[in-house]
Structures are given as C-alpha cells and as structure tokens.
Design an enzyme around this catalytic site. Structure first.
Site, PDB file in Angstrom:
ATOM      1  N   ARG A  47      -9.694  -2.209  -0.305  1.00  0.00           N
ATOM      2  CA  ARG A  47      -8.931  -2.007  -1.548  1.00  0.00           C
ATOM      3  C   ARG A  47      -9.748  -1.235  -2.588  1.00  0.00           C
ATOM      4  O   ARG A  47      -9.562  -1.423  -3.792  1.00  0.00           O
ATOM      5  CB  ARG A  47      -8.452  -3.338  -2.127  1.00  0.00           C
ATOM      6  CG  ARG A  47      -7.438  -4.067  -1.268  1.00  0.00           C
ATOM      7  CD  ARG A  47      -6.930  -5.316  -1.953  1.00  0.00           C
ATOM      8  NE  ARG A  47      -6.134  -6.124  -1.054  1.00  0.00           N
ATOM      9  CZ  ARG A  47      -5.914  -7.431  -1.202  1.00  0.00           C
ATOM     10  NH1 ARG A  47      -6.470  -8.077  -2.216  1.00  0.00           N
ATOM     11  NH2 ARG A  47      -5.160  -8.090  -0.346  1.00  0.00           N
ATOM     12  N   ARG A  65      -5.777  -0.854  -7.733  1.00  0.00           N
ATOM     13  CA  ARG A  65      -5.477  -1.255  -9.107  1.00  0.00           C
ATOM     14  C   ARG A  65      -6.696  -1.439  -9.997  1.00  0.00           C
ATOM     15  O   ARG A  65      -6.563  -1.477 -11.222  1.00  0.00           O
ATOM     16  CB  ARG A  65      -4.669  -2.559  -9.079  1.00  0.00           C
ATOM     17  CG  ARG A  65      -3.272  -2.392  -8.509  1.00  0.00           C
ATOM     18  CD  ARG A  65      -2.602  -3.724  -8.278  1.00  0.00           C
ATOM     19  NE  ARG A  65      -3.254  -4.466  -7.211  1.00  0.00           N
ATOM     20  CZ  ARG A  65      -2.943  -5.723  -6.886  1.00  0.00           C
ATOM     21  NH1 ARG A  65      -2.003  -6.363  -7.575  1.00  0.00           N
ATOM     22  NH2 ARG A  65      -3.552  -6.335  -5.897  1.00  0.00           N
ATOM     23  N   ARG A 114      -0.350   6.592 -10.555  1.00  0.00           N
ATOM     24  CA  ARG A 114       0.732   5.785  -9.994  1.00  0.00           C
ATOM     25  C   ARG A 114       1.821   5.463 -11.021  1.00  0.00           C
ATOM     26  O   ARG A 114       2.873   4.906 -10.669  1.00  0.00           O
ATOM     27  CB  ARG A 114       0.168   4.459  -9.468  1.00  0.00           C
ATOM     28  CG  ARG A 114      -0.263   4.424  -8.020  1.00  0.00           C
ATOM     29  CD  ARG A 114       0.888   4.355  -7.035  1.00  0.00           C
ATOM     30  NE  ARG A 114       1.959   3.476  -7.415  1.00  0.00           N
ATOM     31  CZ  ARG A 114       1.971   2.160  -7.243  1.00  0.00           C
ATOM     32  NH1 ARG A 114       0.951   1.550  -6.676  1.00  0.00           N
ATOM     33  NH2 ARG A 114       3.004   1.439  -7.638  1.00  0.00           N
ATOM     34  N   ASP A 169      -0.096   1.012   2.942  1.00  0.00           N
ATOM     35  CA  ASP A 169       0.199  -0.420   2.871  1.00  0.00           C
ATOM     36  C   ASP A 169       0.581  -0.869   4.264  1.00  0.00           C
ATOM     37  O   ASP A 169       1.127  -0.078   5.051  1.00  0.00           O
ATOM     38  CB  ASP A 169       1.334  -0.704   1.891  1.00  0.00           C
ATOM     39  CG  ASP A 169       1.520  -2.197   1.661  1.00  0.00           C
ATOM     40  OD1 ASP A 169       0.877  -2.752   0.754  1.00  0.00           O
ATOM     41  OD2 ASP A 169       2.305  -2.822   2.416  1.00  0.00           O
ATOM     42  N   TYR A 218       5.330 -11.567   7.708  1.00  0.00           N
ATOM     43  CA  TYR A 218       6.205 -11.063   6.658  1.00  0.00           C
ATOM     44  C   TYR A 218       7.647 -10.963   7.151  1.00  0.00           C
ATOM     45  O   TYR A 218       8.594 -11.307   6.435  1.00  0.00           O
ATOM     46  CB  TYR A 218       5.726  -9.697   6.166  1.00  0.00           C
ATOM     47  CG  TYR A 218       4.504  -9.761   5.287  1.00  0.00           C
ATOM     48  CD1 TYR A 218       4.571 -10.331   4.017  1.00  0.00           C
ATOM     49  CD2 TYR A 218       3.285  -9.259   5.718  1.00  0.00           C
ATOM     50  CE1 TYR A 218       3.446 -10.399   3.211  1.00  0.00           C
ATOM     51  CE2 TYR A 218       2.158  -9.330   4.915  1.00  0.00           C
ATOM     52  CZ  TYR A 218       2.239  -9.900   3.657  1.00  0.00           C
ATOM     53  OH  TYR A 218       1.132  -9.975   2.856  1.00  0.00           O
TER      54      TYR A 218
END
Length: 358
Positions: free
Chosen positions: A31, A35, A44, A80, A159
């Site tokens: 990562r 963010r 973004r 992702d 998921y």
C-alpha cells in the site's frame, strides 16, 4: 544499475541463498501507493477507486508516486483485488469506509454458474497500464522492477460469499465444509481469474508478482492444505512458465507459513506479517518448501507512529532477523501502510534500510 541487477530482484530470485549479496537491502511497502500520500489524494479527487484503476495513465502516475518520493526498490502495480472480478463481469463496488461490496453474492451452484472466466482480452487497460508504468520505471536509476499483484482465491471468495468485508467469515467457512464441491469449484474459478490477471501483468512487463491472501489467517492449517492451497497454487502456476519471482503473503498466517511456502512447488519469497519473527518465519518456510526461501517483512505498521529511536531500534531488530533468515530479506511492513502514516517517516525508514551494513 541494469534492471536485472536490481536489489529486489537479486533477493527475490534466490541469489542470496546461493551466496551472492545484493548491493543494498531492498525495501518497498505494501500500500505504498495510496491514501497516505497527499499527491495520491490530489490525483484521485473526484474519481472512484475502480474508475481510477481503469485509466492507464492515472494508474501509472499513482504507481510511480512512492518510487519518486521514497526511493523504494520496487514499485507495486496500483490496482485492487476486485479489479479482475469487475473485468470478468461481476457487479462490485468499493464503498468508501466499507470496502468491496458484491451486488449478487455467490452462495449456490446457480450463483457460481453466473461467474464467468476471465480472458486476457478483457484486461487491455491493465496491460496498457503496465506497459506505460514499466517504460517510466526503466528511466529511474537504471530501472526499478514492477511487482504485479492479485488477491488469492480464498480472499476473493470471502468477498463473493459474504457479499462484502467480514471479520468472522462465517458464511465462507460454513460453505467450505457444508458443500466442499461447490467451494472447490468456486475457488477453482477464482484461481483462473486471479491467474489470468497475474499473467496479463507479467506479459505486459511486470518483473515479479505477489499473491495477497488477506483473510486466510482465519483458516486452520488442515483446512488450508485441503481447501485453500491447491487453488493458490493454481493461481501462481499461471505465471510459472514466465520465469518471474513469486511472493506469497497473508495476514495472521504464522501456522500456515510452511504450507504457503510450498504451494506450486515452492514460492520464491514468503511474506511474513508482524506477528512472527522473520527468522522463525523463514525456518517454517524452509520446512515447507524444502529449500531456503527469501522472506519479506515485517515491521509492524503501528511502529510508524512511534518515536524515531524506538522505530529505528525495531527496524534494526528486523534487519538482523532478516540476515539470520539466510535466504535473503526484502524489508516491508507486516501489512499495508496505514492511511494516516507520515510519508516523511516512511522515507526515513527507506534511508535507514539502505544504510544498513553499508
């Protein structure tokens, strides 16, 4: 430095186990493109996660941001784990603050019949993004390798079955035992999707791959070996003929490390999360694979918020454990970079790693 001599590839190809040391200890962060970077948030702005993954120029920019800022030894492809599911036609949305949400969960044979295979021609935007990114990376310091990545079949299945993120995975684990054949068929389909996604990245220029199994630590070893490992092996086998190093990583997987290292005849790098000392993880990996395996990790992300002297001491401990592991060490966190992490601290970690034993 030519790309083939890049420190990350030197370790990932197993050259340390053969007695050859890299020019410096390699480091990158899971990562690292995300963010925690203000430049990421700027590019973004106004764009959803999945939309940003469909735009090759934007993917390239985001993938390059941490390489420019930190001088890390590898870039990881910005994507992702649900991108290949969406490319295959699955209705999925990444909901801010929640994560991936599946429009129609897969819980029956009829649900599985709606899940198509994935083909390379459905990943043209991914291939283009990889080509653009590797072209840019080739001009940085003689070349920086790109790591392709994908979610492992178990984590993708969790998921799909749960319909979204779950802490206990009750539906997933119940399905594994209540209908093993349906589970194997679902996991097999997901291995095909994951393998195709990895293969597309390598064929377009990625120098290595990493398989992320974020939630597999919830599975006991016996269940992992019988119900999970064959499908992770199938996903990794999709790039087995392409000659790139393969990393296998999961969280909470201390008891599974030997089995994870052994999938598809043995991976090249074993990701060890922050719960297990690196030299212990390396020993378990070697026991599973029957040969030395390079290790990756495993600074606790929480340490990024500690005073520098505390963080530095823990980093030195991990570097020493990595040396004792014997098969080579790629420094990383034991999980991903937290969104609130200070980029300057990460840059300082990279500098400290590169100065180790110099």
């Amino acid at each position: 430095m030519p790309l083939e001599n890049a420190p990350y590839l030197h370790v990932a190809r197993g050259e340390v186990a053969r007695g050859s040391a890299p020019s410096r200890t390699p480091v990158w962060f899971m990562r690292q493109a995300g963010r925690s970077l203000p430049e990421y948030r700027r590019v973004r702005e106004g764009t959803t996660m999945l939309e940003s993954c469909r735009r090759p120029e934007l993917v390239t920019e985001i993938t390059l941001q941490p390489v420019r800022r930190y001088d890390v030894d590898a870039a990881v492809f910005y994507s992702d784990i649900v991108v290949p599911l969406e490319a295959a036609g699955v209705g999925v949305e990444i909901v801010p603050g929640t994560g991936p949400v599946i429009a129609e969960p897969v819980r029956t044979r009829a649900d599985l019949d709606r899940l198509p295979e994935l083909h390379l021609d459905q990943l043209a935007h991914v291939s283009e993004a990889v080509r653009l990114t590797t072209a840019e990376l080739a001009g940085i310091g003689g070349g920086v390798p790109l790591i392709g990545f994908a979610g492992a079949p178990f984590t993708l299945a969790s998921y799909l079955v749960e319909g979204g993120p779950s802490r206990d995975l009750l539906r997933t684990k119940a399905l594994m035992h209540a209908d093993p054949q349906l589970w194997h068929d679902l996991a097999s389909r997901l291995a095909q999707i994951t393998g195709t996604f990895l293969r597309a990245q390598v064929l377009a220029g990625a120098s290595a791959v990493q398989l992320f199994d974020s939630w597999v630590g919830s599975v006991p070893l016996a269940d992992y070996e019988r119900l999970v490992a064959p499908h992770s092996a199938a996903a990794l086998a999709a790039v087995g003929d392409l000659g790139v190093p393969r990393t296998h990583f999961g969280t909470g997987t201390g008891e599974l490390l030997g089995a994870m290292a052994a999938v598809d005849g043995g991976v090249d790098v074993l990701g060890v999360d922050f719960r297990v000392p690196l030299d212990v993880g390396a020993a378990r990996g070697r026991a599973g694979a029957g040969r030395p395996v390079a290790v990756q990790g495993n600074l606790d992300p929480a340490m990024l918020f500690a005073p520098w002297e505390v963080l530095r001491a823990d980093l030195h401990r991990i570097l020493a454990e990595g040396e004792r592991a014997g098969g080579g060490h790629v420094v990383n966190l034991g999980h991903g970079v937290p969104p609130s992490a200070d980029p300057d601290v990460l840059a300082r970690v990279v500098q400290e790693v590169h100065a180790w034993r110099r």
